[in-house]
Scaffold this motif. Structure first.
Motif, PDB file in Angstrom:
ATOM      1  N   VAL A  53       0.853  -1.178   0.000  1.00 39.93           N
ATOM      2  CA  VAL A  53       0.000   0.000   0.000  1.00 39.93           C
ATOM      3  C   VAL A  53       0.889   1.227   0.000  1.00 39.93           C
ATOM      4  O   VAL A  53       1.727   1.388   0.882  1.00 39.93           O
ATOM      5  N   PHE A  54       0.726   2.091  -0.991  1.00 41.81           N
ATOM      6  CA  PHE A  54       1.480   3.325  -1.094  1.00 41.81           C
ATOM      7  C   PHE A  54       0.522   4.490  -0.865  1.00 41.81           C
ATOM      8  O   PHE A  54      -0.567   4.525  -1.442  1.00 41.81           O
ATOM      9  N   GLN A  55       0.926   5.428  -0.029  1.00 39.88           N
ATOM     10  CA  GLN A  55       0.108   6.610   0.214  1.00 39.88           C
ATOM     11  C   GLN A  55       0.515   7.708  -0.759  1.00 39.88           C
ATOM     12  O   GLN A  55       1.694   8.029  -0.882  1.00 39.88           O
ATOM     13  N   CYS A  56      -0.457   8.274  -1.453  1.00 38.00           N
ATOM     14  CA  CYS A  56      -0.193   9.318  -2.446  1.00 38.00           C
ATOM     15  C   CYS A  56      -0.385  10.694  -1.832  1.00 38.00           C
ATOM     16  O   CYS A  56      -1.449  10.974  -1.285  1.00 38.00           O
ATOM     17  N   PRO A  57       0.614  11.547  -1.939  1.00 36.29           N
ATOM     18  CA  PRO A  57       0.372  12.941  -1.551  1.00 36.29           C
ATOM     19  C   PRO A  57      -0.503  13.615  -2.607  1.00 36.29           C
ATOM     20  O   PRO A  57      -0.852  12.994  -3.609  1.00 36.29           O
ATOM     21  N   ASN A  58      -0.821  14.839  -2.393  1.00 40.07           N
ATOM     22  CA  ASN A  58      -1.714  15.538  -3.307  1.00 40.07           C
ATOM     23  C   ASN A  58      -1.094  15.822  -4.666  1.00 40.07           C
ATOM     24  O   ASN A  58      -1.764  16.351  -5.535  1.00 40.07           O
ATOM     25  N   GLN A  59       0.154  15.493  -4.843  1.00 38.75           N
ATOM     26  CA  GLN A  59       0.819  15.773  -6.107  1.00 38.75           C
ATOM     27  C   GLN A  59       0.435  14.745  -7.149  1.00 38.75           C
ATOM     28  O   GLN A  59       0.767  13.577  -7.039  1.00 38.75           O
ATOM     29  N   SER A  60      -0.283  15.169  -8.148  1.00 31.63           N
ATOM     30  CA  SER A  60      -0.588  14.322  -9.284  1.00 31.63           C
ATOM     31  C   SER A  60      -0.666  15.209 -10.510  1.00 31.63           C
ATOM     32  O   SER A  60      -0.926  16.410 -10.402  1.00 31.63           O
ATOM     33  N   TYR A  61      -0.422  14.615 -11.657  1.00 35.87           N
ATOM     34  CA  TYR A  61      -0.367  15.364 -12.902  1.00 35.87           C
ATOM     35  C   TYR A  61      -1.124  14.614 -13.986  1.00 35.87           C
ATOM     36  O   TYR A  61      -1.040  13.392 -14.071  1.00 35.87           O
ATOM     37  N   PHE A  62      -1.833  15.348 -14.805  1.00 35.62           N
ATOM     38  CA  PHE A  62      -2.563  14.784 -15.929  1.00 35.62           C
ATOM     39  C   PHE A  62      -1.827  15.165 -17.207  1.00 35.62           C
ATOM     40  O   PHE A  62      -1.470  16.328 -17.406  1.00 35.62           O
ATOM     41  N   LEU A  63      -1.558  14.203 -18.071  1.00 34.52           N
ATOM     42  CA  LEU A  63      -0.851  14.429 -19.327  1.00 34.52           C
ATOM     43  C   LEU A  63      -1.734  13.973 -20.473  1.00 34.52           C
ATOM     44  O   LEU A  63      -2.249  12.859 -20.456  1.00 34.52           O
ATOM     45  N   ARG A  64      -1.905  14.816 -21.461  1.00 32.17           N
ATOM     46  CA  ARG A  64      -2.635  14.448 -22.665  1.00 32.17           C
ATOM     47  C   ARG A  64      -1.674  14.601 -23.842  1.00 32.17           C
ATOM     48  O   ARG A  64      -1.094  15.661 -24.037  1.00 32.17           O
ATOM     49  N   ILE A  65      -1.489  13.524 -24.602  1.00 32.72           N
ATOM     50  CA  ILE A  65      -0.586  13.514 -25.746  1.00 32.72           C
ATOM     51  C   ILE A  65      -1.428  13.406 -27.012  1.00 32.72           C
ATOM     52  O   ILE A  65      -2.198  12.466 -27.165  1.00 32.72           O
ATOM     53  N   HIS A  66      -1.263  14.362 -27.884  1.00 32.73           N
ATOM     54  CA  HIS A  66      -2.021  14.386 -29.138  1.00 32.73           C
ATOM     55  C   HIS A  66      -1.118  13.922 -30.277  1.00 32.73           C
ATOM     56  O   HIS A  66      -0.027  14.455 -30.461  1.00 32.73           O
ATOM     57  N   GLY A  67      -1.591  12.945 -31.009  1.00 33.58           N
ATOM     58  CA  GLY A  67      -0.899  12.502 -32.212  1.00 33.58           C
ATOM     59  C   GLY A  67      -1.686  12.907 -33.443  1.00 33.58           C
ATOM     60  O   GLY A  67      -2.643  13.671 -33.360  1.00 33.58           O
ATOM     61  N   SER A  73      -4.275   9.893 -22.875  1.00 37.39           N
ATOM     62  CA  SER A  73      -4.282  10.626 -21.617  1.00 37.39           C
ATOM     63  C   SER A  73      -3.748   9.741 -20.504  1.00 37.39           C
ATOM     64  O   SER A  73      -4.033   8.535 -20.465  1.00 37.39           O
ATOM     65  N   PHE A  74      -2.987  10.347 -19.579  1.00 35.24           N
ATOM     66  CA  PHE A  74      -2.373   9.615 -18.480  1.00 35.24           C
ATOM     67  C   PHE A  74      -2.442  10.448 -17.207  1.00 35.24           C
ATOM     68  O   PHE A  74      -2.369  11.675 -17.249  1.00 35.24           O
ATOM     69  N   LEU A  75      -2.560   9.771 -16.078  1.00 35.95           N
ATOM     70  CA  LEU A  75      -2.496  10.403 -14.770  1.00 35.95           C
ATOM     71  C   LEU A  75      -1.216   9.924 -14.098  1.00 35.95           C
ATOM     72  O   LEU A  75      -0.991   8.716 -13.974  1.00 35.95           O
ATOM     73  N   PHE A  76      -0.376  10.853 -13.690  1.00 40.94           N
ATOM     74  CA  PHE A  76       0.867  10.533 -13.002  1.00 40.94           C
ATOM     75  C   PHE A  76       0.722  10.898 -11.534  1.00 40.94           C
ATOM     76  O   PHE A  76       0.208  11.968 -11.201  1.00 40.94           O
ATOM     77  N   GLN A  77       1.172   9.999 -10.653  1.00 43.47           N
ATOM     78  CA  GLN A  77       1.136  10.248  -9.218  1.00 43.47           C
ATOM     79  C   GLN A  77       2.396   9.718  -8.571  1.00 43.47           C
ATOM     80  O   GLN A  77       3.003   8.758  -9.048  1.00 43.47           O
ATOM     81  N   LEU A  78       2.738  10.334  -7.475  1.00 42.27           N
ATOM     82  CA  LEU A  78       3.844   9.876  -6.646  1.00 42.27           C
ATOM     83  C   LEU A  78       3.239   9.221  -5.418  1.00 42.27           C
ATOM     84  O   LEU A  78       2.329   9.778  -4.802  1.00 42.27           O
ATOM     85  N   ALA A  79       3.695   8.014  -5.075  1.00 44.53           N
ATOM     86  CA  ALA A  79       3.110   7.287  -3.947  1.00 44.53           C
ATOM     87  C   ALA A  79       4.206   6.793  -3.010  1.00 44.53           C
ATOM     88  O   ALA A  79       5.252   6.314  -3.451  1.00 44.53           O
ATOM     89  N   GLU A  80       3.960   6.911  -1.709  1.00 46.83           N
ATOM     90  CA  GLU A  80       4.903   6.482  -0.684  1.00 46.83           C
ATOM     91  C   GLU A  80       4.443   5.158  -0.077  1.00 46.83           C
ATOM     92  O   GLU A  80       3.265   4.993   0.271  1.00 46.83           O
ATOM     93  N   LEU A  81       5.364   4.205   0.074  1.00 45.26           N
ATOM     94  CA  LEU A  81       5.040   2.914   0.681  1.00 45.26           C
ATOM     95  C   LEU A  81       4.752   3.108   2.160  1.00 45.26           C
ATOM     96  O   LEU A  81       5.568   3.678   2.890  1.00 45.26           O
ATOM     97  N   ILE A  82       3.579   2.653   2.595  1.00 45.39           N
ATOM     98  CA  ILE A  82       3.236   2.741   4.014  1.00 45.39           C
ATOM     99  C   ILE A  82       2.994   1.371   4.645  1.00 45.39           C
ATOM    100  O   ILE A  82       2.865   1.263   5.856  1.00 45.39           O
ATOM    101  N   TYR A  83       2.932   0.302   3.818  1.00 45.36           N
ATOM    102  CA  TYR A  83       2.730  -1.044   4.346  1.00 45.36           C
ATOM    103  C   TYR A  83       3.225  -2.065   3.352  1.00 45.36           C
ATOM    104  O   TYR A  83       3.035  -1.910   2.150  1.00 45.36           O
ATOM    105  N   ASP A  84       3.882  -3.120   3.856  1.00 45.39           N
ATOM    106  CA  ASP A  84       4.321  -4.243   3.027  1.00 45.39           C
ATOM    107  C   ASP A  84       4.163  -5.512   3.853  1.00 45.39           C
ATOM    108  O   ASP A  84       4.766  -5.640   4.921  1.00 45.39           O
ATOM    109  N   SER A  85       3.345  -6.443   3.403  1.00 42.10           N
ATOM    110  CA  SER A  85       3.061  -7.648   4.179  1.00 42.10           C
ATOM    111  C   SER A  85       4.279  -8.548   4.349  1.00 42.10           C
ATOM    112  O   SER A  85       4.280  -9.415   5.210  1.00 42.10           O
ATOM    113  N   GLU A  86       5.320  -8.371   3.518  1.00 40.03           N
ATOM    114  CA  GLU A  86       6.530  -9.183   3.671  1.00 40.03           C
ATOM    115  C   GLU A  86       7.508  -8.614   4.694  1.00 40.03           C
ATOM    116  O   GLU A  86       8.438  -9.282   5.089  1.00 40.03           O
TER     117      GLU A  86
END
Length: 91
Positions: A53-67, A73-86
């Motif tokens: 489980v990664f916790q995402c801060p409010n930083q996210s970005y939307f990218l639209r690429i026109h050909g 269209s893509f959504l980019f986010q940065l996520a921090e690991l807050i739990y790992d069952s291993e």
């Protein structure tokens, strides 16, 4: 030191981003629904062997690429690991 991932989510009508729940209420109810879905969602897996489980801060970005023909269209986010069952907690 924290562990992070950079996510790139395709935003389209194809298999990509799914709406898993809709919530009417305040931020607390929305976060509770999100946590419940996140902790139980298995997509199409028969058996989940590990859940991270990664916790995402409010930083996210939307990218639209026109050909020439298509637009993607893509959504980019940065996520921090807050739990790992291993990972066993250290005492």
């Amino acid at each position: 030191m924290s562990r992070w991932i950079v996510l790139c989510l395709p935003v389209s009508t194809d298999e990509g981003v799914r709406t898993l729940a809709e919530v009417d209420g305040g931020p607390e109810e929305a976060e509770q629904a999100l946590l419940q879905v996140m902790n139980t969602y298995e997509h199409d897996l028969w058996k989940v062997l590990r859940r991270e489980v990664f916790q995402c801060p409010n930083q996210s970005y939307f990218l639209r690429i026109h050909g020439r023909v298509h637009t993607y269209s893509f959504l980019f986010q940065l996520a921090e690991l807050i739990y790992d069952s291993e990972t066993q907690p250290t005492t």
